[in-house]
Design a protein around this motif. Sequence first.
Motif, PDB file in Angstrom:
ATOM      1  N   VAL A  91       1.645 -12.807  -8.955  1.00 51.07           N
ATOM      2  CA  VAL A  91       1.094 -11.473  -9.227  1.00 51.07           C
ATOM      3  C   VAL A  91       2.220 -10.458  -9.095  1.00 51.07           C
ATOM      4  O   VAL A  91       3.257 -10.727  -8.486  1.00 51.07           O
ATOM      5  CB  VAL A  91      -0.065 -11.104  -8.264  1.00 51.07           C
ATOM      6  CG1 VAL A  91      -1.190 -12.115  -8.347  1.00 51.07           C
ATOM      7  CG2 VAL A  91       0.417 -10.939  -6.837  1.00 51.07           C
ATOM      8  N   ALA A  92       1.983  -9.284  -9.658  1.00 53.63           N
ATOM      9  CA  ALA A  92       2.993  -8.229  -9.602  1.00 53.63           C
ATOM     10  C   ALA A  92       3.200  -7.776  -8.158  1.00 53.63           C
ATOM     11  O   ALA A  92       2.277  -7.795  -7.343  1.00 53.63           O
ATOM     12  CB  ALA A  92       2.557  -7.050 -10.464  1.00 53.63           C
ATOM     13  N   LYS A  93       4.415  -7.368  -7.860  1.00 52.63           N
ATOM     14  CA  LYS A  93       4.744  -6.925  -6.505  1.00 52.63           C
ATOM     15  C   LYS A  93       3.841  -5.784  -6.047  1.00 52.63           C
ATOM     16  O   LYS A  93       3.439  -5.723  -4.872  1.00 52.63           O
ATOM     17  CB  LYS A  93       6.211  -6.497  -6.445  1.00 52.63           C
ATOM     18  CG  LYS A  93       6.665  -6.022  -5.072  1.00 52.63           C
ATOM     19  CD  LYS A  93       8.129  -5.621  -5.093  1.00 52.63           C
ATOM     20  CE  LYS A  93       8.575  -5.026  -3.764  1.00 52.63           C
ATOM     21  NZ  LYS A  93       9.999  -4.615  -3.785  1.00 52.63           N
ATOM     22  N   ASP A  94       3.485  -4.877  -6.961  1.00 58.15           N
ATOM     23  CA  ASP A  94       2.633  -3.747  -6.595  1.00 58.15           C
ATOM     24  C   ASP A  94       1.264  -4.214  -6.116  1.00 58.15           C
ATOM     25  O   ASP A  94       0.676  -3.617  -5.198  1.00 58.15           O
ATOM     26  CB  ASP A  94       2.466  -2.799  -7.788  1.00 58.15           C
ATOM     27  CG  ASP A  94       3.720  -1.998  -8.083  1.00 58.15           C
ATOM     28  OD1 ASP A  94       4.651  -2.029  -7.247  1.00 58.15           O
ATOM     29  OD2 ASP A  94       3.784  -1.365  -9.150  1.00 58.15           O
ATOM     30  N   GLU A  95       0.748  -5.255  -6.724  1.00 57.05           N
ATOM     31  CA  GLU A  95      -0.556  -5.789  -6.319  1.00 57.05           C
ATOM     32  C   GLU A  95      -0.471  -6.409  -4.933  1.00 57.05           C
ATOM     33  O   GLU A  95      -1.361  -6.228  -4.093  1.00 57.05           O
ATOM     34  CB  GLU A  95      -1.039  -6.820  -7.346  1.00 57.05           C
ATOM     35  CG  GLU A  95      -2.493  -7.211  -7.178  1.00 57.05           C
ATOM     36  CD  GLU A  95      -3.003  -8.103  -8.309  1.00 57.05           C
ATOM     37  OE1 GLU A  95      -4.136  -8.605  -8.189  1.00 57.05           O
ATOM     38  OE2 GLU A  95      -2.264  -8.291  -9.296  1.00 57.05           O
ATOM     39  N   ALA A  96       0.605  -7.150  -4.687  1.00 57.54           N
ATOM     40  CA  ALA A  96       0.812  -7.727  -3.352  1.00 57.54           C
ATOM     41  C   ALA A  96       1.018  -6.618  -2.323  1.00 57.54           C
ATOM     42  O   ALA A  96       0.509  -6.694  -1.199  1.00 57.54           O
ATOM     43  CB  ALA A  96       2.005  -8.673  -3.367  1.00 57.54           C
ATOM     44  N   GLN A  97       1.738  -5.578  -2.710  1.00 54.62           N
ATOM     45  CA  GLN A  97       1.961  -4.457  -1.793  1.00 54.62           C
ATOM     46  C   GLN A  97       0.649  -3.775  -1.427  1.00 54.62           C
ATOM     47  O   GLN A  97       0.445  -3.351  -0.275  1.00 54.62           O
ATOM     48  CB  GLN A  97       2.914  -3.437  -2.425  1.00 54.62           C
ATOM     49  CG  GLN A  97       3.240  -2.242  -1.531  1.00 54.62           C
ATOM     50  CD  GLN A  97       3.985  -2.641  -0.278  1.00 54.62           C
ATOM     51  OE1 GLN A  97       5.103  -3.143  -0.339  1.00 54.62           O
ATOM     52  NE2 GLN A  97       3.367  -2.418   0.886  1.00 54.62           N
ATOM     53  N   ALA A  98      -0.269  -3.675  -2.376  1.00 58.80           N
ATOM     54  CA  ALA A  98      -1.571  -3.074  -2.100  1.00 58.80           C
ATOM     55  C   ALA A  98      -2.336  -3.886  -1.055  1.00 58.80           C
ATOM     56  O   ALA A  98      -2.996  -3.312  -0.178  1.00 58.80           O
ATOM     57  CB  ALA A  98      -2.384  -2.962  -3.388  1.00 58.80           C
ATOM     58  N   ALA A  99      -2.233  -5.206  -1.140  1.00 61.11           N
ATOM     59  CA  ALA A  99      -2.883  -6.062  -0.141  1.00 61.11           C
ATOM     60  C   ALA A  99      -2.243  -5.878   1.225  1.00 61.11           C
ATOM     61  O   ALA A  99      -2.930  -5.840   2.250  1.00 61.11           O
ATOM     62  CB  ALA A  99      -2.801  -7.526  -0.575  1.00 61.11           C
ATOM     63  N   ALA A 100      -0.920  -5.748   1.249  1.00 57.53           N
ATOM     64  CA  ALA A 100      -0.216  -5.512   2.510  1.00 57.53           C
ATOM     65  C   ALA A 100      -0.609  -4.159   3.103  1.00 57.53           C
ATOM     66  O   ALA A 100      -0.824  -4.028   4.312  1.00 57.53           O
ATOM     67  CB  ALA A 100       1.290  -5.585   2.296  1.00 57.53           C
ATOM     68  N   ASP A 101      -0.730  -3.151   2.248  1.00 56.50           N
ATOM     69  CA  ASP A 101      -1.133  -1.824   2.718  1.00 56.50           C
ATOM     70  C   ASP A 101      -2.548  -1.863   3.296  1.00 56.50           C
ATOM     71  O   ASP A 101      -2.830  -1.217   4.314  1.00 56.50           O
ATOM     72  CB  ASP A 101      -1.069  -0.811   1.571  1.00 56.50           C
ATOM     73  CG  ASP A 101       0.361  -0.498   1.136  1.00 56.50           C
ATOM     74  OD1 ASP A 101       1.293  -0.806   1.904  1.00 56.50           O
ATOM     75  OD2 ASP A 101       0.531   0.038   0.017  1.00 56.50           O
ATOM     76  N   SER A 102      -3.427  -2.632   2.649  1.00 54.55           N
ATOM     77  CA  SER A 102      -4.807  -2.737   3.132  1.00 54.55           C
ATOM     78  C   SER A 102      -4.869  -3.389   4.511  1.00 54.55           C
ATOM     79  O   SER A 102      -5.795  -3.151   5.280  1.00 54.55           O
ATOM     80  CB  SER A 102      -5.654  -3.545   2.143  1.00 54.55           C
ATOM     81  OG  SER A 102      -5.772  -2.871   0.909  1.00 54.55           O
ATOM     82  N   ALA A 103      -3.871  -4.236   4.793  1.00 50.00           N
ATOM     83  CA  ALA A 103      -3.804  -4.896   6.103  1.00 50.00           C
ATOM     84  C   ALA A 103      -2.938  -4.121   7.088  1.00 50.00           C
ATOM     85  O   ALA A 103      -2.665  -4.608   8.186  1.00 50.00           O
ATOM     86  CB  ALA A 103      -3.255  -6.308   5.940  1.00 50.00           C
ATOM     87  N   TYR A 104      -2.480  -2.917   6.697  1.00 46.29           N
ATOM     88  CA  TYR A 104      -1.681  -2.040   7.549  1.00 46.29           C
ATOM     89  C   TYR A 104      -0.393  -2.719   8.029  1.00 46.29           C
ATOM     90  O   TYR A 104       0.020  -2.566   9.171  1.00 46.29           O
ATOM     91  CB  TYR A 104      -2.503  -1.538   8.738  1.00 46.29           C
ATOM     92  CG  TYR A 104      -3.634  -0.641   8.317  1.00 46.29           C
ATOM     93  CD1 TYR A 104      -3.427   0.724   8.108  1.00 46.29           C
ATOM     94  CD2 TYR A 104      -4.906  -1.155   8.099  1.00 46.29           C
ATOM     95  CE1 TYR A 104      -4.470   1.558   7.700  1.00 46.29           C
ATOM     96  CE2 TYR A 104      -5.948  -0.326   7.682  1.00 46.29           C
ATOM     97  CZ  TYR A 104      -5.729   1.015   7.479  1.00 46.29           C
ATOM     98  OH  TYR A 104      -6.750   1.832   7.068  1.00 46.29           O
ATOM     99  N   MET A 105       0.238  -3.458   7.128  1.00 46.40           N
ATOM    100  CA  MET A 105       1.526  -4.059   7.452  1.00 46.40           C
ATOM    101  C   MET A 105       2.627  -3.019   7.264  1.00 46.40           C
ATOM    102  O   MET A 105       2.451  -2.042   6.539  1.00 46.40           O
ATOM    103  CB  MET A 105       1.778  -5.284   6.570  1.00 46.40           C
ATOM    104  CG  MET A 105       0.832  -6.428   6.852  1.00 46.40           C
ATOM    105  SD  MET A 105       1.234  -7.923   5.913  1.00 46.40           S
ATOM    106  CE  MET A 105      -0.126  -8.988   6.417  1.00 46.40           C
TER     107      MET A 105
END
Length: 332
Positions: A73-87
């Motif tokens: 998946v695109a890095k932005d999509e993975a980043q959104a998941a990381a943001d949702s987990a407050y990483m």
Amino acid sequence: MTELSRRHLLAGAAAAGATTALSPFTSPSADAAVPPTGAQAPGFYRYKVGDYECTSINDGVFLRPIDNFVSNVAKDEAQAAADSAYMPKGMVAVPFNPQLINTGSKLVLIDCGNGVSMLGPSKGRAGRTLQNLAAAGVDPKSIDIVLMSHLHPDHTNGIRAADGSMAFPNAEIMVPAKDWEFWMSDENAAKAQSNEMMKNYFANVKKIYAGIESKVTKYDWGKEVAPGITSIATPGHTPGHTSFAVASGSSKILIQSDVTNIPEFFLRNPDWHVVYDVDPETAQTTRHKFYDMAAAEKATVVGFHFPFPSIGHVEKDGAKYRLVPVGWDPVI
């Protein structure tokens, strides 16, 4: 009635800071300031499976750039998941949690972490298994079996102490036969030379097991590999990747090893591929089969890369899954 708003919160924080700054002049204190400790508590957590006493041993939590962590998946999509987990921004937090199983007759360590050689390079974030075993009152010499789920560095490098000697000198080292065959193959290593990560993985296995090859026991899937511990075929992450069912009496847990990496990404998005998968499509199929089974059985699941203490239940959530962590219990 007072309504809470972000403005009130910020104002409250500013007021608290001002009060702290003024306190030496407004109210004398009888106590001296206490310096911060600067250290975390030991990472171990005990739980029971029937008559077996088990201990989750934290090897640390490594921060790595998000980059290509999810390969499909695109890095932005993975980043959104990381943001949702407050990483931390731009980073992925990856925990490591070996499991110690005391069957009464055998002391079995399932996976052994990154090894103490990682303590320095990671600035203390990884390679903590030996010190947390010590904090839990476990002498490495007392461990009978070190049972590897697969031969990636974060699971297998801990068999070596800082000086290169065996960290668990009296333990039988057990590895999946299929993984051993794959990683010890010169032909496979030659094919991997164009992939830097895989090239390093092949070299690492040869280095870690150099000189002890004849002492390693290879095990097959679907067998009782230690008392009450049965190997389960969960290939894809590596060709010989193995999970375990640990059973005592009427109680059972599933140790899923790396069927999924961090749950915030790969339970919520089971069709995502972690960059470390050798065969991503097979790993994806395995993930669905394993978690459909675990959810249907309402099984307790232990994940190497789950947040410490790494124990919970996996529930179906439409086409996805979610982790329900166990509550901390002060009583074993």
